[in-house]
Design a protein around this motif. Structure first.
Motif, PDB file in Angstrom:
ATOM      1  N   GLU A  64     -38.265  32.064  69.520  1.00  0.00           N
ATOM      2  CA  GLU A  64     -38.895  32.272  68.214  1.00  0.00           C
ATOM      3  C   GLU A  64     -38.729  31.040  67.337  1.00  0.00           C
ATOM      4  OE1 GLU A  64     -37.288  35.861  66.627  1.00  0.00           O
ATOM      5  OE2 GLU A  64     -38.715  37.084  67.705  1.00  0.00           O
ATOM      6  N   TYR A 117     -39.420  28.552  64.618  1.00  0.00           N
ATOM      7  CA  TYR A 117     -40.011  28.859  63.317  1.00  0.00           C
ATOM      8  C   TYR A 117     -41.083  27.844  62.940  1.00  0.00           C
ATOM      9  CZ  TYR A 117     -36.528  32.451  62.540  1.00  0.00           C
ATOM     10  OH  TYR A 117     -35.770  33.583  62.635  1.00  0.00           O
ATOM     11  N   VAL A 157     -42.211  30.881  55.861  1.00  0.00           N
ATOM     12  CA  VAL A 157     -41.745  30.551  57.206  1.00  0.00           C
ATOM     13  C   VAL A 157     -41.913  31.783  58.083  1.00  0.00           C
ATOM     14  CG1 VAL A 157     -39.751  29.868  58.605  1.00  0.00           C
ATOM     15  CG2 VAL A 157     -40.089  28.852  56.352  1.00  0.00           C
ATOM     16  N   THR A 179     -42.299  33.108  62.514  1.00  0.00           N
ATOM     17  CA  THR A 179     -42.150  32.680  63.902  1.00  0.00           C
ATOM     18  C   THR A 179     -43.519  32.291  64.428  1.00  0.00           C
ATOM     19  OG1 THR A 179     -42.519  34.871  64.863  1.00  0.00           O
ATOM     20  CG2 THR A 179     -40.262  34.329  64.205  1.00  0.00           C
ATOM     21  N   LEU A 200     -35.649  35.984  56.662  1.00  0.00           N
ATOM     22  CA  LEU A 200     -36.144  35.615  57.980  1.00  0.00           C
ATOM     23  C   LEU A 200     -35.975  36.781  58.931  1.00  0.00           C
ATOM     24  CD1 LEU A 200     -34.705  32.009  58.493  1.00  0.00           C
ATOM     25  CD2 LEU A 200     -37.089  32.634  58.179  1.00  0.00           C
TER      26      LEU A 200
END
Length: 290
Positions: free
Chosen positions: A195, A197, A248, A250, A283
């Protein structure tokens, strides 16, 4: 300065030990029995071992020592001490653990030798040290000449593979380049994870509903920059204030975000940038819906 939590120290130590074991396995079960090479100081050590038949355990420690000392000044002493311990651990691993050769198939050796080497180096980096000091040398050189660190590392590796081609044959050098490439990609995967980012910047006249969708629907944190949009060729003097939205996500969520934004404003300007590491804030560690 705050002390590092004990749990983090244990985690970093275990990560480094696992990295040492993976690197030892890659070297003794794949690369050394088949006269293959890697890049960096490890490649130099393997080349010296093949040409002069010096014990690889000694060579890999001695070759890294000057760069570890350099690392104490270029990075910091903690990094240098951790790297010294890791390199000595790798030397002991190569000297005392008898990994059996796995295969002599050149393609399998080049691919899986690189994979296991990359896993080992990546885990060591996650543990806060390095099993190859080539980047310290590149950092040192970068401050004295105009080349980038990547260009310096590439130049050093070209020299290693050219010597390998001259001394041991072109096929061996070409397979070793494949090993190095595989190891490099694996290192990136181990460090960044699946993942990876992505930073997304959105410029739109419909920023308010876009902000609401990002927060309420995607569950993302956002940062707003105040800007101006307009300044077109035929109407350069005309502009409007706008909110520039940054978030942000993934890489698995980028397509969904684009579709969502373009459903609100088909003319929205969106650009992305890769983020090597992200922590804190809002996140999601895993994507649960698409």
């Amino acid at each position: 300065m705050k002390s590092i939590p004990f749990s983090h120290t244990v985690r970093d130590t275990l990560s480094t030990i696992a990295g040492i074991l993976f690197c030892g396995f890659a070297l003794k079960s794949f690369l050394i029995p088949n006269q293959f090479f890697d890049g960096g100081v490890t490649g130099i050590s393997l080349l010296i071992h093949e040409l002069y038949h010096v014990n690889i355990a000694y060579v890999i420690v001695l070759a890294n020592l000057p760069l570890i000392i350099m690392g104490a000044y270029q990075v910091n002493r903690t990094f240098a001490l951790r790297t010294l311990a890791a390199v000595i651990g790798l030397g002991l691993c190569l000297a005392f653990i008898n990994y059996p050769p796995v295969t002599s198939d050149k393609l399998l050796v080049s691919i899986f030798g690189g994979v296991f080497m990359g896993i080992g180096v990546g885990l060591a980096i996650r543990g806060g040290c390095a099993l190859d000091g080539i980047e310290v040398l590149a950092l040192y050189t970068n401050r004295r000449i105009s080349f980038t660190i990547s260009e310096i590392i590439l130049g050093i590796n070209i020299i290693i593979f050219l010597i390998a081609a001259i001394e041991l044959g072109l096929p061996t050098a070409l397979y070793s380049i494949l090993t190095y490439y595989t190891a490099s990609k694996t290192i990136s995967f181990v460090i960044e994870g699946l993942e990876e980012y992505t930073g997304v910047t959105i410029i739109s006249g419909e920023s308010q509903p876009i902000k609401e969708k990002l927060v309420m629907e995607l569950g993302r944190g956002i940062t707003i920059y105040k800007g101006e949009r307009g300044f077109l060729k035929n109407s350069f003097d005309i502009s409007q204030d706008c909110d520039i939205v940054f978030t942000v996500v993934t890489r698995l969520e980028v397509r969904r975000l684009r579709n969502m934004v373009h459903a609100i404003d088909p003319k929205a300007f969106i650009f992305t940038s890769t983020i090597k590491e992200a922590a804190g804030g809002v996140l999601k560690r895993r994507v649960r819906e698409h």
